[in-house]
Design an enzyme around this catalytic site. Structure first.
Site, mmCIF file in Angstrom:
data_model
loop_
_atom_site.group_PDB
_atom_site.id
_atom_site.type_symbol
_atom_site.label_atom_id
_atom_site.label_comp_id
_atom_site.label_asym_id
_atom_site.label_seq_id
_atom_site.Cartn_x
_atom_site.Cartn_y
_atom_site.Cartn_z
ATOM 1 N N HIS A 104 0.843 -1.207 0.000
ATOM 2 C CA HIS A 104 0.000 0.000 0.000
ATOM 3 C C HIS A 104 0.874 1.251 0.000
ATOM 4 O O HIS A 104 1.911 1.285 0.663
ATOM 5 C CB HIS A 104 -0.907 0.002 1.231
ATOM 6 N N ASP A 375 -50.544 10.018 0.547
ATOM 7 C CA ASP A 375 -50.499 8.561 0.647
ATOM 8 C C ASP A 375 -50.251 7.988 -0.742
ATOM 9 O O ASP A 375 -50.928 8.374 -1.706
ATOM 10 C CB ASP A 375 -51.830 8.061 1.210
ATOM 11 N N THR A 439 -34.694 -6.260 0.485
ATOM 12 C CA THR A 439 -34.554 -6.484 1.923
ATOM 13 C C THR A 439 -33.726 -7.728 2.176
ATOM 14 O O THR A 439 -33.710 -8.657 1.348
ATOM 15 C CB THR A 439 -35.935 -6.646 2.588
ATOM 16 N N GLU A 441 -34.613 -9.792 4.137
ATOM 17 C CA GLU A 441 -35.639 -10.820 4.350
ATOM 18 C C GLU A 441 -35.807 -11.739 3.147
ATOM 19 O O GLU A 441 -36.300 -12.860 3.287
ATOM 20 C CB GLU A 441 -36.978 -10.151 4.672
ATOM 21 N N ALA A 539 -31.974 -15.840 20.811
ATOM 22 C CA ALA A 539 -30.754 -16.444 20.267
ATOM 23 C C ALA A 539 -30.511 -16.077 18.805
ATOM 24 O O ALA A 539 -29.417 -16.299 18.282
ATOM 25 C CB ALA A 539 -30.831 -17.967 20.403
ATOM 26 N N ARG A 626 -28.387 -14.024 9.838
ATOM 27 C CA ARG A 626 -28.562 -13.305 8.571
ATOM 28 C C ARG A 626 -27.317 -12.439 8.383
ATOM 29 O O ARG A 626 -27.246 -11.315 8.857
ATOM 30 C CB ARG A 626 -29.833 -12.460 8.612
#
EC number: 2.1.2.13
Length: 673
Positions: A104, A375, A439, A441, A539, A626
């Site tokens: 570097h 909305d 996401t 998810e 957990a 995750r």
């Protein structure tokens, strides 16, 4: 010792030659194809490797599994990286039996990141150097093998300093490569508290700010002069490139031309001297944008410069149209933090829609922020009009709290999928770029150690587990957007946040009805003195990401330099901040007990374990971990998270505690009426 080499630039050639002299068996060299339009003043690694009769490759994505497997088949003893521009994945770094080493161009831990030679000059350093270090997943953060110091002289430019570093690198490698080959090296850990990080520089970074001191401006000129694009300013609408300059002290400036406070004013034209925030600058050489290299006085004559004329920023005279960003859900957690980041950059103008404005109230007076309360399921015409009007579209509206997945699954589908699909189709219709929030998810119950955007399977539970309605709604939109990109040319980027948290995440009122993220619910328990409920014992592990880290990555996605984010899926998370929900609760408790407002709140009521079905309702199902792979974020965004979880937890807790209206308790000094 068998070596695989990743190399580019002159230093790459120096590294190859040093390895050959040290007796290494170079199995393959990986380099980059030269980018069109870049000034290639340095030697070619490909030609150097060809001269050694070594196989050389220039893959577009070195971290792709196909290349990882090819390197694995070579079974290298060691890997070396010499100015290679792509961050190598952990999959590659783990392949060599004796590790991987990088050279570097700075004295680590200072000046980690890109363009260290340029940055040390910009910042006025008096020394720099080169560092040989072990490679770890974090760029430039591994243990140090050895360093060599390089002095920076007042007349050094990026080119001359690069030459000094090249010489220092050759000497350092000649000393250390034999020791690595004999496995006799000693390693010194880096002191992260002394670390600094700098990103890549672009031609636009050469714009001169005349409010700075002459010394600072001259440092910039030295840092970006030939062979780089040069420091520049504007005379009216005409660009002026400055190649060489020298500082003129106050007491040497003509007294008839005082310059204090008139930064950018031309004091004289022969020599060409310009006032600065402190002292003045003599332009020794430069050129107009389409002109020839010439002396400062001749440049002044050619461009018609006269004393008291002003040099400055073109943007202050001829404003380039700002990029218009439409944020739907602008008052939400990501929306309001993203707005704050975009407004710090004058290149952006924001149009926002949301059903409330409490989190963005601080922006409502900004002329570059335009807000309408509404909305997305009602204001369809307004949304369509602004999709036509804007350049980048971010539909951030979604129901994203787990309890709602089982409590209101149809509402989740209607909002998260159906309403957002309308927005996607409008982006296709009007040929607009969409940055869509996927996401973490979507990975569901994937069993990979790290979730990879390009290879991991997206696995969800059975139909009767309605908890997955959010995941599959997002996944289906991901697939629709991808198909529109492939078939209709839609410009898109899908980003997948991994447990972002920070101030303004939710509200404690949302937590009271169970419609908040985990950390907000835990903070509410502490504030109210109620037990912290740990679902299934807490957990489950997650990788928590500081909102400022996440937003910086998202900003770079929107910026999209050279279109490199188009058609990409990018995880944005911090794999180093993995913790269980129980550990999150314990960390919060520690921070809570140390907080200066602690005595205003009730005693801690303890942790209790609860079953997920009793907390979230029938149809819930959880996942054990995750963890994101962030190789795409590193490669495409030159981004890596830096904020530790403890800091994020403390800042989030502090924000919420200071929003709580706690009744005042009279003390002994209060007046009793």
């Amino acid at each position: 010792m068998k070596a695989i080499v990743f190399a580019y630039h002159d230093i790459g050639c120096v590294g190859l030659e040093a390895l050959a002299l040290a007796g290494y068996e170079i199995q393959a060299v990986f380099t980059h194809s030269d980018a069109p339009g870049e000034n290639h003043f340095y030697a070619s690694v490909a030609k150097t490797a060809a001269g050694m009769d070594v196989p050389v490759f220039a893959p577009e994505d070195i971290n792709h599994p196909l290349w990882v497997n090819r390197i694995r088949e070579l079974a290298p003893d060691v890997i070396f990286s010499f100015y290679y521009r792509t961050i190598l994945s952990d999959d590659i770094l783990q392949l060599p039996s004796f590790g991987a080493f990088n050279l570097h161009g700075s004295l680590l831990p200072r000046y980690r990141g890109r363009a260290p030679v340029n940055w040390v000059l910009v910042n006025g350093e008096t020394q720099t150097g080169v560092t040989l270090h072990k490679m770890v997943s974090r760029a430039d953060a591994g243990d140090i093998v050895a360093q060599s110091v390089v002095a920076i002289d007042d007349e050094d430019t990026a080119l001359t300093l690069h030459g000094k570093c090249r010489t220092a690198a050759a000497t350092l490698l000649a000393q250390q490569l034999p020791l690595i080959r004999s496995r006799e090296i000693a390693l010194t850990p880096q002191d992260d508290s002394q670390a600094s990080y700098f990103g890549r520089r672009t031609a636009a970074d050469g714009l001169i700010d005349w409010q700075k001191s002459a010394h600072e401006i001259n440092n910039l000129i030295r840092a970006v002069t030939e062979p780089y694009p040069g420091a520049f300013t504007f005379l009216g609408e005409r660009k002026v490139i400055i190649w060489r300059a020298r500082v003129v002290k106050n007491n040497r400036v003509n007294v008839n031309h005082p310059h204090g406070g008139d930064a950018g004013s031309i004091i004289s034209t022969s020599p060409l001297v310009v006032s600065c925030g402190e002292d003045a600058l003599e332009i020794v050489s430069g050129q107009s944008e389409a002109g020839l290299y010439m002396s400062g006085s001749r440049l002044a004559a050619e461009m018609g410069m006269v004393p008291q004329a002003r040099l400055g920023n073109l943007a202050s005279r001829v404003q380039r149209r700002r990029t218009r960003v439409l944020i739907l859900g602008v008052n939400g957690f990501i929306g309001n933090h993203l707005t704050e980041r975009l407004l710090r950059d004058d290149r952006y103008e924001i149009y926002g829609l949301d059903i409330s404005s409490d989190a963005i109230a601080r922006f409502l007076g900004d002329p570059r922020f335009h807000f309408v309360e509404g909305d997305i399921s009602i204001h369809n015409e307004w949304i369509e009009y602004h999709i036509k009007k804007c350049d980048v579209i971010l539909p951030l509206v979604a129901i994203a709290t787990p309890i709602e997945y089982t409590r209101n699954p149809l509402r989740v589908f209607e909002l998260d999928f159906e309403e957002n699909l309308k927005i996607v189709r409008d982006c296709v219709r009007y040929n607009k770029r969409i940055v869509f929030p996927s996401t973490s998810e979507v990975y569901g119950m994937c069993d990979d150690k790290e979730f990879d955007e390009d290879t991991s399977r997206l696995i969800v539970g059975p139909i009767n587990k309605q908890r997955w309605i959010y995941s599959v709604s997002k996944q289906l939109l991901d697939r629709v957007i991808w198909a529109y990109g492939a078939k209709n040319g839609l410009r898109f980027t899908l980003f997948r946040p991994f447990n972002w948290m920070g101030p303004r995440l939710d509200t404690l009122d949302a937590a009271r009805i169970g419609s908040s993220r985990a950390i907000t619910q835990l903070i509410l328990n502490l504030v109210e003195g109620s037990p912290i409920k740990l679902v299934d014992g807490g957990a489950q592990k997650r990788c928590f990401t500081d909102i400022h880290d996440g937003i910086e990555a998202l900003f770079r996605v929107i910026e999209n330099r050279n279109g490199q984010c188009d058609g990409q899926i990018i995880n944005i998370g911090n794999p180093h901040n993995e913790a269980s929900i129980r550990e999150l609760g314990e960390m919060l408790l520690t921070s809570f007990n140390a907080h200066p407002l602690r005595d205003r709140f009730p005693p801690f009521a303890g942790f209790i374990d609860v079953e997920s079905s009793s907390y979230y309702g029938k149809g819930y199902q959880d996942v054990a971990h995750r963890t994101p792979s962030i190789r795409n974020a590193k490669r495409l965004l030159e981004w890596e998270p830096t904020v530790k979880m403890e800091q994020t937890v403390a800042e989030t807790l502090d924000y919420f505690l200071r929003t709580v209206d706690v009744p005042h308790t009279a003390d002994a000094t209060d007046t009793q009426g």
